[in-house]
Design a protein around this motif. Structure first.
Motif, short mmCIF file in Angstrom:
data_model
loop_
_atom_site.label_atom_id
_atom_site.label_comp_id
_atom_site.label_asym_id
_atom_site.label_seq_id
_atom_site.Cartn_x
_atom_site.Cartn_y
_atom_site.Cartn_z
N ALA A 197 0.85 -1.20 0.00
CA ALA A 197 0.00 0.00 0.00
C ALA A 197 0.88 1.25 0.00
O ALA A 197 0.60 2.23 -0.70
CB ALA A 197 -0.92 0.00 1.21
N LEU A 198 1.97 1.19 0.75
CA LEU A 198 2.86 2.37 0.79
C LEU A 198 3.59 2.52 -0.55
O LEU A 198 3.70 3.63 -1.08
CB LEU A 198 3.87 2.23 1.94
CG LEU A 198 3.24 2.32 3.34
CD1 LEU A 198 4.29 2.09 4.42
CD2 LEU A 198 2.55 3.66 3.57
N ALA A 199 4.07 1.40 -1.11
CA ALA A 199 4.78 1.47 -2.39
C ALA A 199 3.87 2.02 -3.48
O ALA A 199 4.30 2.81 -4.32
CB ALA A 199 5.30 0.08 -2.78
N PHE A 200 2.60 1.65 -3.44
CA PHE A 200 1.63 2.15 -4.43
C PHE A 200 1.56 3.68 -4.39
O PHE A 200 1.43 4.34 -5.41
CB PHE A 200 0.25 1.55 -4.14
CG PHE A 200 -0.81 1.90 -5.15
CD1 PHE A 200 -0.98 1.12 -6.28
CD2 PHE A 200 -1.62 3.02 -4.99
CE1 PHE A 200 -1.95 1.43 -7.22
CE2 PHE A 200 -2.59 3.35 -5.93
CZ PHE A 200 -2.75 2.54 -7.05
N HIS A 201 1.64 4.21 -3.18
CA HIS A 201 1.55 5.67 -3.04
C HIS A 201 2.88 6.37 -3.28
O HIS A 201 2.91 7.56 -3.56
CB HIS A 201 1.00 6.02 -1.66
CG HIS A 201 -0.47 5.77 -1.55
ND1 HIS A 201 -1.01 4.52 -1.33
CD2 HIS A 201 -1.54 6.60 -1.71
CE1 HIS A 201 -2.32 4.60 -1.34
NE2 HIS A 201 -2.67 5.84 -1.57
N LEU A 202 3.97 5.61 -3.18
CA LEU A 202 5.31 6.21 -3.33
C LEU A 202 5.75 6.25 -4.79
O LEU A 202 6.44 7.18 -5.22
CB LEU A 202 6.29 5.38 -2.51
CG LEU A 202 7.76 5.80 -2.49
CD1 LEU A 202 7.90 7.15 -1.78
CD2 LEU A 202 8.62 4.76 -1.80
N GLU A 203 5.37 5.22 -5.55
CA GLU A 203 5.88 5.09 -6.92
C GLU A 203 4.78 5.33 -7.95
O GLU A 203 3.63 5.00 -7.67
CB GLU A 203 6.44 3.66 -7.13
CG GLU A 203 7.68 3.42 -6.31
CD GLU A 203 7.95 1.92 -6.12
OE1 GLU A 203 7.21 1.09 -6.69
OE2 GLU A 203 8.86 1.60 -5.37
N PRO A 204 5.06 5.83 -9.15
CA PRO A 204 6.38 6.23 -9.64
C PRO A 204 6.82 7.59 -9.11
O PRO A 204 8.00 7.89 -9.11
CB PRO A 204 6.18 6.30 -11.16
CG PRO A 204 4.72 6.61 -11.31
CD PRO A 204 4.03 5.94 -10.18
N THR A 205 5.85 8.39 -8.63
CA THR A 205 6.20 9.63 -7.93
C THR A 205 5.29 9.72 -6.72
O THR A 205 4.20 9.15 -6.73
CB THR A 205 5.96 10.88 -8.81
OG1 THR A 205 4.62 10.82 -9.30
CG2 THR A 205 6.92 11.00 -9.97
N PRO A 206 5.71 10.40 -5.68
CA PRO A 206 4.88 10.44 -4.47
C PRO A 206 3.47 10.94 -4.77
O PRO A 206 3.29 11.91 -5.51
CB PRO A 206 5.64 11.41 -3.56
CG PRO A 206 7.06 11.28 -4.00
CD PRO A 206 7.00 11.08 -5.49
N GLY A 207 2.48 10.27 -4.18
CA GLY A 207 1.09 10.69 -4.37
C GLY A 207 0.42 9.99 -5.52
O GLY A 207 0.97 9.03 -6.08
N LYS A 208 -0.78 10.47 -5.90
CA LYS A 208 -1.56 9.72 -6.88
C LYS A 208 -1.87 10.46 -8.18
O LYS A 208 -2.48 9.89 -9.07
CB LYS A 208 -2.86 9.23 -6.23
CG LYS A 208 -2.59 8.13 -5.20
CD LYS A 208 -3.84 7.35 -4.84
CE LYS A 208 -4.71 8.08 -3.88
NZ LYS A 208 -4.50 7.75 -2.48
#
Ligand SMILES: NC(=O)C1=CN([C@@H]2O[C@H](COP(=O)(O)OP(=O)(O)OC[C@H]3O[C@@H](n4cnc5c(N)ncnc54)[C@H](OP(=O)(O)O)[C@@H]3O)[C@@H](O)[C@H]2O)C=CC1
Ligand SMILES: CC(=O)C(=O)O
Ligand SMILES: [Mg+2]
Length: 751
Positions: free
Chosen positions: A11-22
């Motif tokens: 869940a954290l990686a999803f929000h971190l990559e490819p750039t922080p946020g969505k």
């Protein structure tokens, strides 16, 4: 129904990559030349500024106001997680913004206000009015949310909508209309228990009463139990309005013989005993997020006759405001609404309820990966139903116009519905559809290169996303070590690891390979080496023997090398008409390029084979194929020997009676641009091509890589088409997501 599994890390990686946020913001106008700059900014920008200052309505024409909604929160009631503060709520608000974009093409930006003072909040939002076409308030706790919304509605001339109140109420109403229809009960006869008398709860019960539920039949509860006449603790004017005369004091007492339970409180607030005590055919909407008041499994265990809905996407019947706010605002924005009024909300609820009762087209069911027909497990449309965008906003817009809240009424409703349908990015539904089909197929996928961390991450994701079983070819200790290095140590126990040197199937594999290669210059020694040591060959042998349903390889070696190895086991060659088809996804458009893998320099007969393969892939992806044979010339000019085969290929298809559209030869701009096609009125394509058959492997590679590097296009493929088993070959520059995409394609046998 299988639940997607994800870890906190994922869940954290999803929000971190490819750039922080969505999300990010991109320009819609050219910003390249000095002239562009003069028009976008000073001095040219002065012109629309002056026009708008004179006539504010023009802001809808010359700025992004008319399609821009602010999602605003102070983080005091973030989902059911409580007061996480303004900053703590930002991931949810960014999430709501991307849902606006994804489902209704509404541009949206999240704004988190660091205050719990309603007056300060109101002032801040009021001052932002000029920027936006609408305000979506989110996750603000009761009772402050009532004051905030009411005051802003009075002071602002654009729609102000508290999603947790009215969005939830609208969806709850839509779901309940259908649930009661199924259980054969009338709302005016139902005993309704509401748990949670906050933003969502008060709005839900108010709407249900407006729809006919009787005041004396509705019992509202909060943390202090039943809200009864005379109660003083934890009360406010909004709760008081729903207090009834009763001796019941606890939720447990209230639930006895209730027909409907509505939960908008917290996880686990309802017990199995409470559910067991409800009336026949009870309706249970446990809507707390992210975890419901009671899970459907727990409820069904004690009451198989219950119709159960939750706010989550991983159970049937998702009663969640995601079905409402995108479409309510789409409809409101399209008529430049001054407000979202009750009539618009009811129109939305009715449109949703009706859609769930309508026959579900196959492609919708296919995209969702399961059969959908109106009934206990399908009382409300699924969020990915592509019909929502062209059925709900027109209903909302119509109600807005009828109630005089529209500044710019729509004249041609049919045309409006068509523009809505065309608004959505078709690539999103294609990707979603193939994922859903893969999940349905539950294929055992062989990942041949178990020594590569990208492949291992893709394999773990494949399995954890519920797509099927991942089989990794590699040495146990090596796989273990690499998984640990990638932070996925737990996955060692989940994946099936096959070590070629140790398997007892090797003798059969070698026998098979020897039969195929004995007359092609290979002796027993070569065969042993290949079968036991070459993972591409070994993995292909596994697939050929049915020890897996699909194969993904190629991430570690050049594709020519991998193709040669695969060909030891399968006939993936030009003589058998095998071809590679690459999908390019860019700006909402999908174009397939072929042949990107097998033929070096195809002649016109090969080109016709390639077109046929690509058309098959297109249909697998849900596209109606339109093939263009592309070259540097268009219909014979300029004349060149090199373009001759492209000129001849359409006549080969004609001779064969191909059942798809094709045309050529033509340049890429004519193939892809409807206006350029107008210059050739005789040409037979009914629209821009979605398949480009190119003259040779080098032009295929150049086109794909140019689009990837220069335009940032998403590349899927090459998809290997034409062999009877499902093999996909990644490129050596693949990321873990690319490898996963290839596994998904292999799983749903696109190719
Ligand atoms: N599925 C969907 O679409 C939506 C779901 N929700 C969910 O609804 C819930 C409430 O959200 P919202 O209304 O915005 O929040 P609020 O803070 O405005 O209201 C919460 C209400 O729940 C009550 N409550 C809390 N714990 C309990 C409990 N153990 N038993 C009974 N009542 C309890 C509170 O009681 P008290 O007044 O005594 O403090 C309050 O009345 C959240 O879980 C949220 O995720 C919200 C919006 C949409
Ligand atoms: C869905 C939603 O808005 C909530 O749970 O708060
Ligand atoms: Mg919310």
């Amino acid at each position: 129904m299988s639940k997607p599994k994800y870890t906190r890390e994922e869940a954290l990686a999803f929000h971190l990559e490819p750039t922080p946020g969505k999300f990010e913001i991109t320009a819609t106008v050219p910003m390249t030349t000095q002239r562009d700059l003069s028009l976008a900014y000073s001095p040219g920008v002065a012109v629309p500024c002056e026009e708008i200052a004179q006539n504010p309505e023009l802001a809808y024409d010359y700025t992004n106001k008319g399609n821009l909604v602010a999602v605003i929160s102070n983080g005091t009631a973030v989902l059911g997680l409580g007061n996480l503060g303004a900053l703590g709520s930002k991931p949810v608000m960014e999430g709501k913004s991307v849902l606006f974009k994804r489902f209704a093409d509404v541009n949206s930006i999240d704004i988190e206000l660091d205050t719990e003072d309603p007056e300060a909040f109101i002032k801040a939002v009021e001052l932002m009015g000029p920027t936006f076409g609408g305000i979506n308030l989110e996750d603000i706790k009761a009772p402050e949310c009532f004051i905030i919304e009411q005051t802003l509605k009075e002071r602002m001339d654009i729609p102000v909508f508290h999603d947790d109140q009215h969005g939830t109420a609208v969806i709850c109403a839509a779901g309940l209309i259908n649930a009661l229809h199924l259980s054969g009960k009338k709302i005016e006869d139902c005993r309704i228990v509401l748990n949670g008398a906050g933003a969502a709860g008060i709005a839900c019960i108010e709407l249900l009463k407006a729809m006919g539920a009787r005041h004396e039949n509705c019992i509202a509860c909060d943390t202090k139990g039943v809200i009864y006449q005379g109660r003083t603790e934890g009360m406010n004017q909004w709760k008081s309005a729903h207090a009834i005369t009763t001796d019941l004091r606890t939720l447990e007492e209230a639930m006895k013989d209730a027909d409907v339970f509505l939960g908008v409180s917290v996880k686990g607030a309802v017990t199995q005993d409470m559910v067991a005590s409800m009336a026949d055919n009870p309706v249970i909407f446990a809507m707390a997020n992210p975890d419901p008041e009671i899970t459907p499994e727990e409820a069904h265990e004690v009451r198989p006759d219950a119709i159960v809905a939750t706010g989550r996407s991983d159970y049937p019947n998702q009663v969640n405001n995601v079905l409402g706010f995108p479409y309510l605002f789409r409809g409101a924005l399209d008529v430049h609404a001054r407000a979202i009024n009750d009539e618009m909300k009811i129109a939305c609820a009715e449109a949703l309820a009706q859609l769930a009762r309508a026959d579900v087209p196959d492609e919708v069911a296919m995209a969702y990966g399961r059969k959908l027909s109106f009934g206990r497990d399908y009382i409300i449309p699924t969020p990915f139903d592509p019909r929502l965008i062209h059925t709900v906003p027109p209903a909302v817009a119509k109600a807005c116009m009828e109630t005089g809240a529209a500044r710019r009424p729509i004249v041609d409703m049919d045309a409006y519905e068509q523009t809505l349908a065309a608004r959505m990015d078709p690539t999103a539904s294609i990707l979603r559809s193939i994922n859903a089909r893969a999940r349905n197929a539950q294929a055992r996928m062989i990942f041949a290169e178990g020594d590569d961390p990208r492949v291992l991450r893709a394999a773990v994701q494949y399995q954890r996303s519920g797509l099927g079983k991942a089989i990794v070819v590699g040495r146990d200790d090596d796989v273990k070590q690499k998984l640990e290095a990638a932070g996925l140590g737990d996955a060692v126990r989940e994946l099936e690891i096959t070590n070629a040197a140790k398997t007892d199937r090797l003798a059969d594999y070698k026998e098979f390979l020897y039969k195929r290669l004995q007359r092609k210059g290979h002796d027993r020694h070569d065969i042993h080496r290949m079968a036991a040591r070459d993972r591409h060959v070994f993995a292909a042998l596994m697939l050929a023997h049915g020890h897996g349903d699909g194969l993904v390889t190629g991430a570690t070696r050049k594709s020519a090398h991998v193709m040669e190895r695969i060909n030891h086991v399968f006939d993936a060659n030009t003589e058998n008409g095998v071809a590679g088809v690459t999908a390019l996804l860019h700006k909402g458009r999908i174009v397939l390029i072929a042949d990107t893998l097998v033929h070096e320099w195809p002649d016109e007969e090969d080109l016709a084979n390639i077109a046929t393969r690509a058309a098959g892939v297109a249909r697998h992806l849900g596209l109606e194929p339109r093939v263009a044979f592309v070259s540097f010339s268009t219909f014979g000019y300029p004349k060149s020997e090199r373009a001759e085969k492209m000129h001849l290929a359409p006549s080969v298809l004609e001779r064969r009676g191909a059942d798809f559209e094709y045309e050529g030869e033509m340049t890429v701009d004519v193939a892809l641009n409807a206006v350029a096609q107008d210059a050739y009125p005789f040409q037979r394509l009914t629209g821009p091509a979605n398949i480009l058959v190119v003259p040779a492997r080098h032009s295929a590679s150049i086109s794909v890589k140019l689009m990837q590097e220069m335009a940032g296009a998403t590349v899927i493929g090459p998809i290997l088409s034409g062999i009877d088993k499902s093999v996909q070959i990644c490129s050596s520059t693949s990321t873990a997501s690319d490898v996963l995409n290839m596994a998904v394609l292999a799983a749903c046998k696109v190719g």
